[in-house]
Design a protein around this motif. Structure first.
Motif, PDB file in Angstrom:
ATOM      1  N   ASN A 194       0.861  -1.231   0.143  1.00 50.95           N
ATOM      2  CA  ASN A 194      -0.085  -0.032  -0.114  1.00 50.95           C
ATOM      3  C   ASN A 194       0.910   1.166  -0.084  1.00 50.95           C
ATOM      4  OD1 ASN A 194      -1.166   2.378   1.622  1.00 50.95           O
ATOM      5  ND2 ASN A 194      -2.958   1.000   1.217  1.00 50.95           N
ATOM      6  N   HIS A 195       0.730   2.536  -0.890  1.00 53.80           N
ATOM      7  CA  HIS A 195       1.455   3.429  -0.813  1.00 53.80           C
ATOM      8  C   HIS A 195       0.819   4.574  -0.321  1.00 53.80           C
ATOM      9  CE1 HIS A 195       4.722   1.669  -3.325  1.00 53.80           C
ATOM     10  NE2 HIS A 195       3.800   0.726  -3.811  1.00 53.80           N
ATOM     11  N   THR A 196      -0.293   4.514   0.037  1.00 50.22           N
ATOM     12  CA  THR A 196      -1.088   5.996   0.573  1.00 50.22           C
ATOM     13  C   THR A 196      -2.253   5.740   1.535  1.00 50.22           C
ATOM     14  OG1 THR A 196      -2.243   7.785  -0.224  1.00 50.22           O
ATOM     15  CG2 THR A 196      -2.907   5.847  -1.581  1.00 50.22           C
ATOM     16  N   LYS A 245       0.287  12.313   6.002  1.00 50.46           N
ATOM     17  CA  LYS A 245      -0.183  12.317   4.596  1.00 50.46           C
ATOM     18  C   LYS A 245       0.662  11.657   3.568  1.00 50.46           C
ATOM     19  CE  LYS A 245      -3.939  14.252   5.842  1.00 50.46           C
ATOM     20  NZ  LYS A 245      -5.099  13.582   5.606  1.00 50.46           N
ATOM     21  N   GLU A 246       2.021  11.869   3.864  1.00 51.70           N
ATOM     22  CA  GLU A 246       3.171  11.609   2.872  1.00 51.70           C
ATOM     23  C   GLU A 246       3.507   9.910   3.277  1.00 51.70           C
ATOM     24  OE1 GLU A 246       3.981  11.206  -0.486  1.00 51.70           O
ATOM     25  OE2 GLU A 246       4.922  13.321  -0.165  1.00 51.70           O
ATOM     26  N   ALA A 247       3.113   8.873   2.560  1.00 50.42           N
ATOM     27  CA  ALA A 247       3.275   7.550   2.921  1.00 50.42           C
ATOM     28  C   ALA A 247       4.760   7.422   3.363  1.00 50.42           C
ATOM     29  CB  ALA A 247       2.935   6.692   2.007  1.00 50.42           C
ATOM     30  N   SER A 248       5.658   7.659   2.420  1.00 51.23           N
ATOM     31  CA  SER A 248       7.252   7.573   2.631  1.00 51.23           C
ATOM     32  C   SER A 248       7.923   8.757   1.905  1.00 51.23           C
ATOM     33  CB  SER A 248       7.530   6.390   2.093  1.00 51.23           C
ATOM     34  OG  SER A 248       8.934   6.523   1.826  1.00 51.23           O
ATOM     35  N   GLY A 249       7.750   8.891   0.923  1.00 47.02           N
ATOM     36  CA  GLY A 249       8.570   9.958   0.278  1.00 47.02           C
ATOM     37  C   GLY A 249       9.907   9.200  -0.360  1.00 47.02           C
ATOM     38  N   THR A 250      10.597   9.579  -1.259  1.00 48.22           N
ATOM     39  CA  THR A 250      11.685   8.955  -1.664  1.00 48.22           C
ATOM     40  C   THR A 250      12.728  10.131  -2.329  1.00 48.22           C
ATOM     41  OG1 THR A 250      10.621   8.461  -3.840  1.00 48.22           O
ATOM     42  CG2 THR A 250      11.109   6.669  -2.498  1.00 48.22           C
TER      43      THR A 250
HETATM   44  C1  OX2 Z   1       3.637   7.617  -3.524  1.00 46.48           C
HETATM   45  C2  OX2 Z   1       3.356   7.984  -2.368  1.00 46.48           C
HETATM   46  O1  OX2 Z   1       2.703   9.221  -2.372  1.00 46.48           O
HETATM   47  C3  OX2 Z   1       4.869   8.355  -1.739  1.00 46.48           C
HETATM   48  O2  OX2 Z   1       4.655   8.845  -0.271  1.00 46.48           O
HETATM   49  C4  OX2 Z   1       5.711   7.292  -1.525  1.00 46.48           C
HETATM   50  O3  OX2 Z   1       7.086   7.419  -1.439  1.00 46.48           O
HETATM   51  C5  OX2 Z   1       5.528   6.592  -3.107  1.00 46.48           C
HETATM   52  O4  OX2 Z   1       4.607   6.198  -3.511  1.00 46.48           O
HETATM   53  C6  OX2 Z   1       6.555   5.263  -3.214  1.00 46.48           C
HETATM   54  O5  OX2 Z   1       6.076   4.337  -2.091  1.00 46.48           O
HETATM   55  N1  OX2 Z   1       0.847   6.976  -5.520  1.00 46.48           N
HETATM   56  N2  OX2 Z   1       1.921   7.220  -5.530  1.00 46.48           N
HETATM   57  C7  OX2 Z   1       2.251   7.024  -4.232  1.00 46.48           C
HETATM   58  O6  OX2 Z   1       1.347   6.539  -3.655  1.00 46.48           O
HETATM   59  C8  OX2 Z   1       0.506   6.303  -4.803  1.00 46.48           C
HETATM   60  C9  OX2 Z   1      -0.749   5.594  -4.484  1.00 46.48           C
END
Ligand code: OX2
Length: 838
Positions: A372-374, A667-672
């Motif tokens: 999951n990314h968000t 809000k930001e799942a991770s950021g890279t």
């Molecule tokens: C992104 C996230 O917004 C971001 O925080 C994260 O670093 C990135 O995915 C890789 O995990 N679409 N883009 C994201 O989530 C979704 C859904």
């Protein structure tokens, strides 16, 4: 049948133009490819022709590894990781392949000795922009690490004819231009029409009894679309492994056209072709799902079905039974875009390969894992049941069956908890009925992960809480990582070289070894070298900006960079509020001593996202005023650089002093991007969000500029009743900034232009900019103080970079391999090229 191999083949030694690495051989190869592939001689060749000749020269030198790798996987029964992703944001291939092959300098010399400009040719490459942002780029970094760690892997996705749009800025507004990346051909891919696969759509289902009297269902589709694979080699760093990125293109099957032609409907037949080929025409340029667009669901099902059928074919090539399919393949779902795969694998196993339901379900669950990314509620994918059933009637039945069995289990554990059952159901029945793709992915997978520690925790407590209570053992965290090959070695060769001189090159595959450089933090000469490199790169960027955008920026100023998709939760407008704050300070006191800063922005807005586009306009409008006000005297500069993409990222991360990671906590799942900046010696100003938290833990709180509310504080304030007006009235500095925007000061007196933005802040401020404003401004002042002390700043910069070991994608991939995929490295032996006898 093919004749036996021995009679057909003889081994020959190839030290010729196709694979040799001597300068002479490389030069000959470039000339040869120019002539025989591009059909040009130097006098009439374009820059692109020369680039293509060079690209083929490099490709020839990795084919041997690629074929050996594929053969090794086919011959042994090793487990292959299949990364299913609707997006792969690979970036330019040429430099990366040169670095991974270890022949960058040699090839550069050969190009130069051929009288060509290497950098000019390198810049010719069209980058494949087959992704929107973080999610697609993560897939690309993971492909690099899988190959570098010698893990057998295939990346499966879509070969969009048009990738993410090219962005232009006109009068401060974003304009979208179609991305014709395939216009001049793509030398890195090989089409494999012989491995095409049919995919069905629409129609209806029929129940029947097979010859053994078993109940079965067949699917009679409306249309069939052919998936044609295009393969790109993904070479690991200085290893023999070259994995495959297999992207599917949709075409109409010839047979259909022929039938229609026979009955005289020629135009109908051609139209069928157009409809089929539309499926892979264009990448949806949103980083949130596009609810209810049929074509998007078609894209998802199309590539997932092609990929799973491809895996089954590969599996049956290696063994007879599908019973241990999950031992052959570990399939990772990159968000819910490929989640339909759960129902599709069930269909393939049960309907097409006659495996009984329970066994098929075991295989399916053991095969899939879901990332999951968000957490953004609007970003959770769901498909209207009616649309879904029309397009995939059999899958709807299968999903009902999965749901019925699943809810039966839930009922057994929580009898009479009807609310819980409704919350967990794969079908949202609260209004119009929807299929919840995250639920399908969670039920059909043996592992579920978030992409940073905080994000995983919030998943467990919030978005997937009921699933967590049901199956806590399925959940793990896999903090994201990025590849140091592309994000240091390729993009910042000067820094890489300095590091190599000090500690050798081991760090490139073991990033944690950068820690050894901590020993040099107190070495004044080393700090001087470190500073000099940053300075040189900043000067390069300044020249680039001057040349391409006709803007002067001062390379001595602090380069403050925010590059990422434009989104309200990422709060580019908070950054803009700070710029206006500084501007107001200068206007009030023109002789104030401020640290000169260049604010650099980059990022695309989804074409339909009005507020994001207005934020771009605001930044450009502020830039116009600030950059042209004589009182500012060049102390502040604001630039929005158009068309942010992987290539520009490679230029800008190494040039940054300060990295803006200022999303609302939670809000930001991770950021890279945050990782790429820090690896290149930028300091971060950031909130306790996503991977920022872990970056701060690694680099030390004293080397990180922290501000803003924490996630619990955000939740608490929301619960209490957040009122942005309170902040507006209580903070005169903030009020002045907002009033200035409202007054039309940045919009030639137009008081309406930015009203939607101002009103959304004053009346809702969903992302709590006002609550974090003062803390942000104060923190920026700490940044200024730190920057004034050059030696202190350099120490902090070094410590940031050298403590980033954890954020290598190699670490992330190792964790996935051990804890989710159960995949092992496989050594690929180099064999000599075997050529058929004439
Ligand atoms: C992104 C996230 O917004 C971001 O925080 C994260 O670093 C990135 O995915 C890789 O995990 N679409 N883009 C994201 O989530 C979704 C859904």
């Amino acid at each position: 049948m093919n004749p036996p191999v021995e009679t057909l083949q003889q081994t020959i030694k190839v030290e010729d133009d196709r694979t040799g690495l001597s300068l002479e051989t490389l030069k000959r190869a470039i000339a040869d490819n120019l002539f025989y592939i591009q059909g040009k001689y130097p006098a009439i060749a374009t820059k692109n022709d020369f680039y293509m000749a060079l690209a083929y020269t490099v490709r020839d030198r990795l084919l041997q590894r690629w074929l050996n790798t594929t053969e090794t996987y086919l011959k042994s029964k090793v487990k292959v990781v299949c990364y299913l992703s609707a997006e792969f944001l690979m970036g330019p291939h040429l430099s990366n392949n040169l670095v991974n092959l270890g022949i960058y300098d040699q090839v550069r010399r050969a190009v130069e000795e051929s009288g060509l400009d290497f950098v000019e040719l390198r810049e010719q490459e069209e980058e494949p922009g087959l992704g929107n942002g973080g999610l697609g780029r993560l897939a690309a970094c993971y492909m690099d690490s899988l190959a570098s760690l010698e893990i057998p892997a295939i990346g499966y996705g879509i070969r969009y004819e048009f990738g993410i749009f090219d962005q232009e800025i006109r009068d401060g507004w974003q304009i979208e231009i179609t991305d014709k990346w395939l216009r001049y051909g793509n030398p890195w891919e090989i089409e494999r029409p012989e491995a095409s696969i049919d995919v069905k759509f629409g129609g209806y289902t029929q129940a029947y009894n097979d010859e053994n009297g078993h109940y079965r269902v067949r699917w009679i589709p409306d249309i069939i679309v052919k998936g044609v694979p295009y393969d790109t080699p993904i070479l690991g760093y200085k290893v023999n492994t070259a994995n495959t990125l297999r992207l599917w293109k949709a075409e109409a099957p010839e047979s259909f056209e022929f039938e229609a032609f026979n009955v005289g409907d020629y135009y109908g037949a051609v139209n069928e072709k157009v409809v089929a080929e539309n499926i892979t025409k264009v990448l949806y340029p949103n980083d949130e799902p596009i609810q209810g667009k049929q074509l998007r669901l078609q894209q998802q099902y199309f590539f997932v079905s092609c990929s799973l059928q491809d895996m089954i074919r590969l599996h049956l090539h290696r063994q007879d039974s599908l019973d241990n399919f999950h031992e052959s393949f570990a399939v990772q779902l990159n968000d819910t875009h490929p989640a339909i795969g759960v129902a599709e694998l069930m269909r393939l196993l049960v309907d097409e390969h006659q495996i009984d339901w329970d066994r098929a379900w075991q295989i399916t669950q053991n095969t899939f894992a879901y990332t999951n990314h968000t957490l953004l509620p609007e970003a959770l994918e769901k498909w209207p049941l009616s649309l879904f059933g029309r397009l995939l009637p059999r899958h709807l039945q299968i999903i009902y069956e999965i749901n019925q069995r699943f809810l039966g289990q839930v009922r057994a554990k929580y009898p009479d908890d009807h609310q819980r059952i409704a919350r967990l159901s794969l079908i949202d029945e609260s209004g119009e009925k929807y299929i919840r793709m995250a639920h399908l992915a969670s039920v059909g997978s043996h592992a579920i992960n978030g992409v940073a520690a905080l994000h995983t925790k919030l998943l467990q407590q919030d978005v997937l809480r009921d699933f967590y209570e049901l199956w806590p053992e399925k959940f793990t965290n896999k903090t994201n990582g990025v590849t140091p090959r592309r994000w240091i070695v390729v993009s910042n060769p000067k820094l890489a070289e300095l590091i190599n001189r000090k500690i050798g090159t081991n760090w490139i595959k073991h990033l944690e070894e950068l820690k050894q450089l901590e020993a040099f933090v107190e070495d004044a000469e080393f700090r001087q070298q470190w500073r000099q490199i940053k300075q040189d790169i900043k000067r390069d960027l300044a020249e680039y900006v001057k040349k391409n955008h006709a803007i002067d920026i001062n390379p001595q100023s602090l380069f403050d960079v925010q590059v990422k998709r434009i989104h309200e939760y990422k709060r580019q407008h908070l950054n803009a509020l700070y710029i206006i704050t500084l501007y107001n300070q200068i206007k009030q006191n023109p002789n104030i001593d401020v640290v000169p800063r260049t604010f650099i922005f980059g990022g695309k807005a989804a074409p339909g996202y009005f507020m994001a586009k207005l934020i771009i306009k605001l930044i450009n409008s502020v830039a116009q005023v600030v950059n042209n006000d004589p009182d500012v005297r060049e102390r502040l500069k604001v630039v929005f650089l158009p068309d942010y993409n992987v290539r520009f990222g490679q230029r800008v991360y190494p040039a940054a002093d300060l990295s803006e990671q200022i999303s609302t906590a939670g809000k930001e799942a991770s950021g890279t991007g945050n990782m790429k900046f820090s690896m290149n010696g930028a300091l971060t100003i950031g909130t306790l969000d996503g991977a920022n938290i872990e970056i701060r833990e690694e680099v030390g709180a004293e080397n990180f500029f922290l501000f803003g509310l924490t996630t619990p504080e955000v939740y608490a304030l929301k619960a209490k009743g957040y009122n942005p007006w309170d902040y507006y009235h209580a903070n005169s500095q903030l009020k002045t900034v907002i009033d200035l925007i409202s007054s039309g000061f940045f919009s030639h007196g137009d008081t309406n232009l930015f009203r939607p933005l101002v009103d959304s802040l004053l009346y809702h401020d969903q992302y709590m900019l006002f609550a974090d404003y003062q803390s942000y401004v104060d923190c920026q002042e700490q940044v200024n103080q730190a920057y004034r002390d050059e030696e202190k700043w350099t120490r902090m910069s070094i410590l940031n970079a050298v403590r980033m070991g954890k954020f290598s994608s190699d670490r992330a991939i190792r964790e996935y391999c051990q804890e989710i995929w159960n995949a092992q490295p496989v050594n690929v032996e180099m064999q000599e090229y075997v050529q058929p006898k004439p």
